[in-house]
Design a protein around this motif. Sequence first.
Motif, mmCIF file in Angstrom:
data_model
loop_
_atom_site.group_PDB
_atom_site.id
_atom_site.type_symbol
_atom_site.label_atom_id
_atom_site.label_comp_id
_atom_site.label_asym_id
_atom_site.label_seq_id
_atom_site.Cartn_x
_atom_site.Cartn_y
_atom_site.Cartn_z
ATOM 1 N N PHE A 93 -18.656 0.583 3.840
ATOM 2 C CA PHE A 93 -18.019 -0.488 4.612
ATOM 3 C C PHE A 93 -17.019 -1.288 3.772
ATOM 4 N N LYS A 94 -16.796 -0.806 2.528
ATOM 5 C CA LYS A 94 -15.781 -1.400 1.635
ATOM 6 C C LYS A 94 -15.965 -2.922 1.479
ATOM 7 N N VAL A 95 -17.197 -3.326 1.216
ATOM 8 C CA VAL A 95 -17.494 -4.743 1.004
ATOM 9 C C VAL A 95 -16.954 -5.170 -0.364
ATOM 10 N N LYS A 96 -16.262 -6.306 -0.393
ATOM 11 C CA LYS A 96 -15.743 -6.819 -1.660
ATOM 12 C C LYS A 96 -16.900 -7.282 -2.546
ATOM 13 N N GLU A 97 -16.775 -7.047 -3.830
ATOM 14 C CA GLU A 97 -17.868 -7.331 -4.756
ATOM 15 C C GLU A 97 -18.255 -8.813 -4.784
ATOM 16 N N ILE A 98 -17.301 -9.695 -4.491
ATOM 17 C CA ILE A 98 -17.617 -11.133 -4.510
ATOM 18 C C ILE A 98 -18.595 -11.516 -3.395
ATOM 19 N N HIS A 176 -13.195 -6.201 9.885
ATOM 20 C CA HIS A 176 -12.888 -6.885 8.619
ATOM 21 C C HIS A 176 -14.047 -7.811 8.258
ATOM 22 N N ASP A 177 -13.971 -8.426 7.071
ATOM 23 C CA ASP A 177 -15.092 -9.243 6.593
ATOM 24 C C ASP A 177 -14.987 -10.712 6.984
ATOM 25 N N GLY A 178 -13.960 -11.071 7.729
ATOM 26 C CA GLY A 178 -13.835 -12.446 8.202
ATOM 27 C C GLY A 178 -13.698 -13.469 7.085
ATOM 28 N N GLY A 179 -13.197 -13.013 5.918
ATOM 29 C CA GLY A 179 -13.034 -13.932 4.801
ATOM 30 C C GLY A 179 -14.350 -14.457 4.259
ATOM 31 N N GLY A 180 -15.389 -13.635 4.364
ATOM 32 C CA GLY A 180 -16.694 -14.040 3.855
ATOM 33 C C GLY A 180 -17.632 -14.587 4.910
ATOM 34 N N ARG A 181 -17.160 -14.619 6.174
ATOM 35 C CA ARG A 181 -18.011 -15.124 7.253
ATOM 36 C C ARG A 181 -18.675 -13.963 7.988
ATOM 37 N N LYS A 190 -16.755 -15.110 20.518
ATOM 38 C CA LYS A 190 -17.556 -14.888 19.315
ATOM 39 C C LYS A 190 -17.540 -13.405 18.950
ATOM 40 N N LYS A 191 -17.263 -13.132 17.682
ATOM 41 C CA LYS A 191 -17.263 -11.743 17.222
ATOM 42 C C LYS A 191 -17.970 -11.647 15.871
ATOM 43 N N TYR A 192 -18.472 -10.454 15.578
ATOM 44 C CA TYR A 192 -19.272 -10.224 14.374
ATOM 45 C C TYR A 192 -18.486 -9.382 13.366
ATOM 46 N N THR A 193 -18.503 -9.830 12.121
ATOM 47 C CA THR A 193 -17.708 -9.162 11.079
ATOM 48 C C THR A 193 -18.487 -8.019 10.435
#
Length: 320
Positions: A93-98, A176-181, A190-193
């Motif tokens: 899912f290509k999650v950013k390491e942060i 997308h990751d919603g900027g960390g959300r 309402k949508k889920y990242t």
Amino acid sequence: MTPDQISYLVFFIVIIIALIFDLGLFSKKNTVITIRTALWQSVFWLVLGLGFCVFLLYEEDQTVALEYLSAYLMEKSLSIDNIFVFILIFNSFKVKEIYYGQVLLFGVLMAIIFRIIFITLGVELVSRFHWILYLFGAFLLYTGIKMFITDEEEEMDPHNHSAYKWMKKALPLVPHDGGGRYIIRENGKKKYTLLFVVVMMLAIIDLVFAVDSIPAVMGISTHKMVVYTSNIFAVLGLRALFFLLKGAATRFDYLQQGIAIVLVFIGLKMLGEHWISQWFTKFEQVLISLVVIVVCITGSMVYSIYDKRKQVPENTGDSN
């Protein structure tokens, strides 16, 4: 208060304090967890887990303490297998390491909730129908043999997993990751990242692993407190273990075989419970289980490292 009630009380107090400590100091938002930090976190959870064993030795008795130690080590060993799948999910899912730390934290907390429900059902069934332990034994025997003879587990594609397919149909997801959300609003809806998806995937995959691990623990002990506490302590250390081992995910090629032997052993022990009890006391059975777990898991990891080092000269030879 009874010894069991005191043990539960101490367990809950320790867990609450540890989680507050973890949330406050170990979980700084949007930061990359280093190997050094992961090592200290792993030591922290390991000391808590083993410290509870010492407490049980004092508060309960030697047999209960050894049952807990055996169950805890069994769960820790199976947790390493979980981590390899967790790494696959993050990469897929290509999650950013942060975001790894926060996602793992919520995933682990969800896993604990699911495991408590699963354990409660399992313990209740065994208390009502003791013969279910024989079904668990047969299942572990089958699982262990299958795991041992399989050269390499088929690589799971998280995008083809039934849980992800269900979420795609049932929930409004965004790619997308919603900027960390985890939950956002787009056009007033309402949508889920992807981070929400990953948290749910981690919890569900852990529950799948629990189908093996919880019967295995119940093959060591049917003491409710032992089953609950060993599972929860092992799962709480999963996040730190992830960061510690994610760079060494391919180093333990023979760990699968080590775990398989342990599952076969526990499965046979559960199936032969009637006859084994005539030859060995409960304490002796638990002690033998502990030795088998330590020897098989440690041996498989040491041999994996040895085999890797043995292959190095073949790969670095002179090509001229």
